[in-house]
Design an enzyme around this catalytic site. Sequence first.
Site, PDB file in Angstrom:
ATOM      1  N   ASP A  60       0.874  -1.181   0.000  1.00  0.00           N
ATOM      2  CA  ASP A  60       0.000   0.000   0.000  1.00  0.00           C
ATOM      3  C   ASP A  60       0.906   1.224   0.000  1.00  0.00           C
ATOM      4  O   ASP A  60       1.952   1.214   0.659  1.00  0.00           O
ATOM      5  CB  ASP A  60      -0.916  -0.001   1.227  1.00  0.00           C
ATOM      6  CG  ASP A  60      -2.139   0.871   1.014  1.00  0.00           C
ATOM      7  OD1 ASP A  60      -3.255   0.335   0.951  1.00  0.00           O
ATOM      8  OD2 ASP A  60      -1.963   2.117   0.886  1.00  0.00           O
ATOM      9  N   THR A 150     -13.088  -4.352  -8.608  1.00  0.00           N
ATOM     10  CA  THR A 150     -14.265  -4.432  -9.481  1.00  0.00           C
ATOM     11  C   THR A 150     -14.078  -3.444 -10.621  1.00  0.00           C
ATOM     12  O   THR A 150     -13.972  -2.241 -10.392  1.00  0.00           O
ATOM     13  CB  THR A 150     -15.535  -4.083  -8.686  1.00  0.00           C
ATOM     14  OG1 THR A 150     -15.622  -5.009  -7.612  1.00  0.00           O
ATOM     15  CG2 THR A 150     -16.771  -4.171  -9.552  1.00  0.00           C
ATOM     16  N   CYS A 309     -20.218  -0.809  -2.761  1.00  0.00           N
ATOM     17  CA  CYS A 309     -20.261  -1.617  -3.992  1.00  0.00           C
ATOM     18  C   CYS A 309     -21.521  -1.411  -4.828  1.00  0.00           C
ATOM     19  O   CYS A 309     -21.433  -0.981  -5.978  1.00  0.00           O
ATOM     20  CB  CYS A 309     -20.115  -3.085  -3.630  1.00  0.00           C
ATOM     21  SG  CYS A 309     -18.600  -3.394  -2.719  1.00  0.00           S
ATOM     22  N   LYS A 369     -24.914  -1.411   6.707  1.00  0.00           N
ATOM     23  CA  LYS A 369     -25.612  -2.651   7.068  1.00  0.00           C
ATOM     24  C   LYS A 369     -25.040  -3.097   8.399  1.00  0.00           C
ATOM     25  O   LYS A 369     -24.057  -2.500   8.888  1.00  0.00           O
ATOM     26  CB  LYS A 369     -25.408  -3.722   5.999  1.00  0.00           C
ATOM     27  CG  LYS A 369     -23.972  -4.193   5.856  1.00  0.00           C
ATOM     28  CD  LYS A 369     -23.876  -5.361   4.895  1.00  0.00           C
ATOM     29  CE  LYS A 369     -22.479  -5.950   4.908  1.00  0.00           C
ATOM     30  NZ  LYS A 369     -22.325  -7.103   4.061  1.00  0.00           N
TER      31      LYS A 369
HETATM   32  C1  UGA Z   1     -21.844  -6.743  -1.904  1.00  0.00           C
HETATM   33  C2  UGA Z   1     -22.133  -8.140  -2.484  1.00  0.00           C
HETATM   34  O1  UGA Z   1     -23.111  -8.812  -1.684  1.00  0.00           O
HETATM   35  C3  UGA Z   1     -20.851  -8.994  -2.522  1.00  0.00           C
HETATM   36  O2  UGA Z   1     -21.127 -10.239  -3.160  1.00  0.00           O
HETATM   37  C4  UGA Z   1     -19.787  -8.231  -3.327  1.00  0.00           C
HETATM   38  O3  UGA Z   1     -18.564  -8.944  -3.356  1.00  0.00           O
HETATM   39  C5  UGA Z   1     -19.547  -6.872  -2.684  1.00  0.00           C
HETATM   40  O4  UGA Z   1     -20.783  -6.139  -2.669  1.00  0.00           O
HETATM   41  C6  UGA Z   1     -18.505  -6.161  -3.500  1.00  0.00           C
HETATM   42  O5  UGA Z   1     -18.708  -5.945  -4.697  1.00  0.00           O
HETATM   43  O6  UGA Z   1     -17.389  -5.923  -3.000  1.00  0.00           O
HETATM   44  P1  UGA Z   1     -21.589  -5.714   0.555  1.00  0.00           P
HETATM   45  O7  UGA Z   1     -21.542  -4.384  -0.112  1.00  0.00           O
HETATM   46  O8  UGA Z   1     -20.618  -6.032   1.621  1.00  0.00           O
HETATM   47  O9  UGA Z   1     -21.448  -6.891  -0.550  1.00  0.00           O
HETATM   48  O10 UGA Z   1     -23.024  -5.823   1.227  1.00  0.00           O
HETATM   49  P2  UGA Z   1     -24.368  -6.668   1.069  1.00  0.00           P
HETATM   50  O11 UGA Z   1     -24.469  -7.613   2.191  1.00  0.00           O
HETATM   51  O12 UGA Z   1     -24.507  -7.221  -0.284  1.00  0.00           O
HETATM   52  O13 UGA Z   1     -25.434  -5.499   1.280  1.00  0.00           O
HETATM   53  C7  UGA Z   1     -25.490  -4.369   0.399  1.00  0.00           C
HETATM   54  C8  UGA Z   1     -26.634  -3.474   0.774  1.00  0.00           C
HETATM   55  O14 UGA Z   1     -27.884  -4.091   0.455  1.00  0.00           O
HETATM   56  C9  UGA Z   1     -26.710  -3.122   2.260  1.00  0.00           C
HETATM   57  O15 UGA Z   1     -27.070  -1.763   2.404  1.00  0.00           O
HETATM   58  C10 UGA Z   1     -27.800  -4.043   2.783  1.00  0.00           C
HETATM   59  O16 UGA Z   1     -28.435  -3.550   3.934  1.00  0.00           O
HETATM   60  C11 UGA Z   1     -28.741  -4.084   1.587  1.00  0.00           C
HETATM   61  N1  UGA Z   1     -29.605  -5.281   1.521  1.00  0.00           N
HETATM   62  C12 UGA Z   1     -29.051  -6.514   1.371  1.00  0.00           C
HETATM   63  C13 UGA Z   1     -30.974  -5.137   1.574  1.00  0.00           C
HETATM   64  O17 UGA Z   1     -31.499  -4.009   1.700  1.00  0.00           O
HETATM   65  N2  UGA Z   1     -31.758  -6.253   1.476  1.00  0.00           N
HETATM   66  C14 UGA Z   1     -31.235  -7.490   1.323  1.00  0.00           C
HETATM   67  O18 UGA Z   1     -32.027  -8.470   1.232  1.00  0.00           O
HETATM   68  C15 UGA Z   1     -29.858  -7.628   1.278  1.00  0.00           C
END
Ligand code: UGA
Length: 500
Positions: A60, A150, A309, A369
């Site tokens: 880094d 990404t 993401c 989240k």
């Molecule tokens: C997301 C993807 O799930 C991963 O597979 C991916 O690798 C990652 O982005 C990335 O590209 O690096 P992440 O951003 O950590 O992961 O979070 P998620 O768990 O997917 O949640 C994303 C958002 O969607 C949060 O705000 C969460 O609260 C919301 N969410 C998720 C909902 O509102 N409803 C759901 O049913 C699921």
Amino acid sequence: MSSNNVPDYSNSRIRSAVQPNASTPSLREPVSIAVVGSGYVGLVAAVCFAEMGHDVICVDNDESKVKALQGGDTLIHETYLPELLNRHGNRRVRFMTDLAEATRECKAIFIAVGTPQSETGDADLSYVEAVASEIARSLTTYKVIVEKSTVPVYTNEWIRRVIERNGVARELFDVVSNPEFLREGTAVADFLHPDRIVVGSDTPRAAAVLAEIYAPLTSGAYYESPNAISGVCSVETPPPLLNTSTKSSEIIKHASNAFLALKISFINAVANLCEATDANVEQVARGMGLDRRIGTRFLRPGIGYGGSCFPKDVAAFRSVAEQLGTDFSLLTEVEKINATQKKRFLGKVRSALWTLRGKKLAVLGLAFKGETDDIRESPAIELVQMLLGEGCTIRAYDPAAISRTQQILPASAGLAYAEDSYAAAADADALLILTDWKEFSELDLHRLNKTLRYPIIIDGRNLYDPHVMQQHGFTYLSVGRPAAYPVRDAVTNAAVTVGS
Ligand code: UGA
């Protein structure tokens, strides 16, 4: 097993588990790997590659970050990361600022730097380009350069061109796409127990190096180690490795994130329909999700998706489609529903409290989240800002994200931070749940009722059963489910909500 709990793949039992499958290379020698970037993806990848038995250098250019990592500080809130850093830090995974040295020492170089959103919605690839040029300047023997960030389709080709422009002969390198699908909060387990490993490569020699790197997982050998991080994969059910072209692999990553975001916006739109008809979105999501073609996951309605993401990747994918002249306006709708969801929640707060100016609100949750301290593109933060703009006074609590929030929203006359949920709730006109932390679903409801000035909860994450809340004397509004009122108020309040 060696003395410092490092899995040792020279162990004959593990070797024999690797060898029977001819298509899976055994890990005779650890692979020397450089990971450039120590953000969520880079740091987790570096530490997990070390956990898989490889020799890793994590690079880094931020000296203070490197020093912190050398000292054992993980910098991010992530389950298992402290344990793994403690297990491998300064041994199998070293941290440094010198990319030239790392390039010379390593066989595979993973680029895991940020690809922030530019003003047009495109991914800003300037960090990727800078790293590619720097790698090119130190490249004298064959290396595999791997995109882990990404990135939009065609990035692979650009990296190749940049390296060639810097005078490197084509036979000295290959560029591979190996996207990461980890989620924050469960990143380590996601990395070591993936649903799939995608390797986009246009040459067999580069694909072979990636197969060697992932062999501890694809052979199942890693899961035999007594110290292995537990998860869904096992020696009997190791993860599949999917070989594709580089372009397909790049599209797989963007398409996967866009599809998951679409699923969330879809269920949010269904939730709004449920609210308009007094149906219950949980029952609807269950009824849909039991169809195996749809699946139950990512059908939780709420206040919209956030994080580093989904918002960025949906915009970037839409922008790529536009540039390539293909119509993907479906993604514009996904974004529109997501933005509307926050405004609808604000409307719900208003419908419960009538006017907002001067109202004292308790806010539970600031992270985008639960189980993370990340507040990037957090819908909770956006709502806090909207409510402050409406003249509300807020006392907020989050188990991990307060210090990051304070950097962009310092405490002020309108905003204070509390030590726990009950301190946030003290004498508030209503309590809002904005992040799905597990601890927010386990509150002492009796104590909460006594602590609040008015027992009103507006839950943007559907953490409670409306009937239970009703029994505890709350007015309880959630997403896509009928509102619940304390029994004595039920008739009058229902009338007010309909009219508001
Ligand atoms: C997301 C993807 O799930 C991963 O597979 C991916 O690798 C990652 O982005 C990335 O590209 O690096 P992440 O951003 O950590 O992961 O979070 P998620 O768990 O997917 O949640 C994303 C958002 O969607 C949060 O705000 C969460 O609260 C919301 N969410 C998720 C909902 O509102 N409803 C759901 O049913 C699921």
